[in-house]
Scaffold this active site. Sequence first.
Site, short mmCIF file in Angstrom:
data_model
loop_
_atom_site.label_atom_id
_atom_site.label_comp_id
_atom_site.label_asym_id
_atom_site.label_seq_id
_atom_site.Cartn_x
_atom_site.Cartn_y
_atom_site.Cartn_z
N ASP A 11 26.77 -25.59 28.37
CA ASP A 11 27.70 -24.46 28.49
C ASP A 11 27.85 -23.85 27.10
O ASP A 11 28.26 -24.53 26.16
CB ASP A 11 29.05 -24.99 29.00
CG ASP A 11 30.08 -23.90 29.21
OD1 ASP A 11 29.96 -22.81 28.60
OD2 ASP A 11 31.04 -24.15 29.95
N SER A 30 20.05 -11.46 30.49
CA SER A 30 19.55 -10.59 31.58
C SER A 30 18.98 -11.31 32.80
O SER A 30 18.62 -10.65 33.78
CB SER A 30 18.49 -9.59 31.08
OG SER A 30 19.08 -8.49 30.46
N THR A 31 18.84 -12.64 32.75
CA THR A 31 18.17 -13.31 33.89
C THR A 31 19.14 -13.74 34.99
O THR A 31 18.73 -14.42 35.93
CB THR A 31 17.35 -14.53 33.42
OG1 THR A 31 18.23 -15.54 32.92
CG2 THR A 31 16.33 -14.14 32.37
N GLY A 32 20.41 -13.34 34.88
CA GLY A 32 21.39 -13.62 35.92
C GLY A 32 21.62 -12.38 36.77
O GLY A 32 20.71 -11.90 37.45
N ASP A 47 29.49 -13.86 30.29
CA ASP A 47 30.46 -12.95 29.66
C ASP A 47 31.89 -13.36 30.03
O ASP A 47 32.77 -13.52 29.14
CB ASP A 47 30.14 -11.52 30.14
CG ASP A 47 30.82 -10.43 29.33
OD1 ASP A 47 31.51 -10.75 28.36
OD2 ASP A 47 30.64 -9.25 29.69
#
Length: 181
Positions: A9, A116-118, A33
């Site tokens: 995490d 960006s991969t989520g 975020d």
Amino acid sequence: MSLQIILGDITEQEADAIVNAANTTLLGGGGVDGAIHRAAGPALLAECRSLGGCETGQAKITKGYRLPAAYVIHTPGPVWRGGGQREGELLASCYKSCLDLAAAHQCKTVAFPSISTGVYRFPLEQGAAIAVDTILAWLAPQDDVHQVTMVCFDEKTKKAYDEALANSFAANKSKPESSAC
Ligand code: AR6
């Protein structure tokens, strides 16, 4: 100088700077975020409000507030729209912009999430290859940042980054000093 890939995490990382996969408003959101804003506390959003947003592929820095990290570097990654909208170039720019900003603030340890991969749906394998290649290329000629960590939130993401790093080693066998795992 090295790049390591871990499962974890990012809000728990004791790095000089952690990177936030933000959006162009810099006013918070879901995913990593949301986790970073929750862990840092409301003072982070207050500072973000003063920044006037950020363009995709660029980066802005704030303090870390309640996080173990001293700084948060916020970067809006590209939304995947099929690959014809400079998404790869913009993703590489995110990693490079964050490392440049970290170095400008004397950060020696930096932790990244998989930008960006989520929610933004950038294909994982392709995104991992861009991340690894961009970070290793940045690390190679300088020692401003000594330790970069990719913090993967799930096994699937970690596997993609492990493979991207192995592929990068295989492609650069003649340059074994460029990175360590
Ligand atoms: N630590 C590390 N990685 C995490 C954590 C965490 N605590 N939580 C999620 N991830 P995403 P994006 C991983 O969707 O695709 C937000 O709403 C997650 O599993 O957070 O760049 C922003 O405001 C995935 O592998 O970011 C934007 O609107 C990776 O972080 C938008 O989402 C990125 O997933 C940005 O989308």
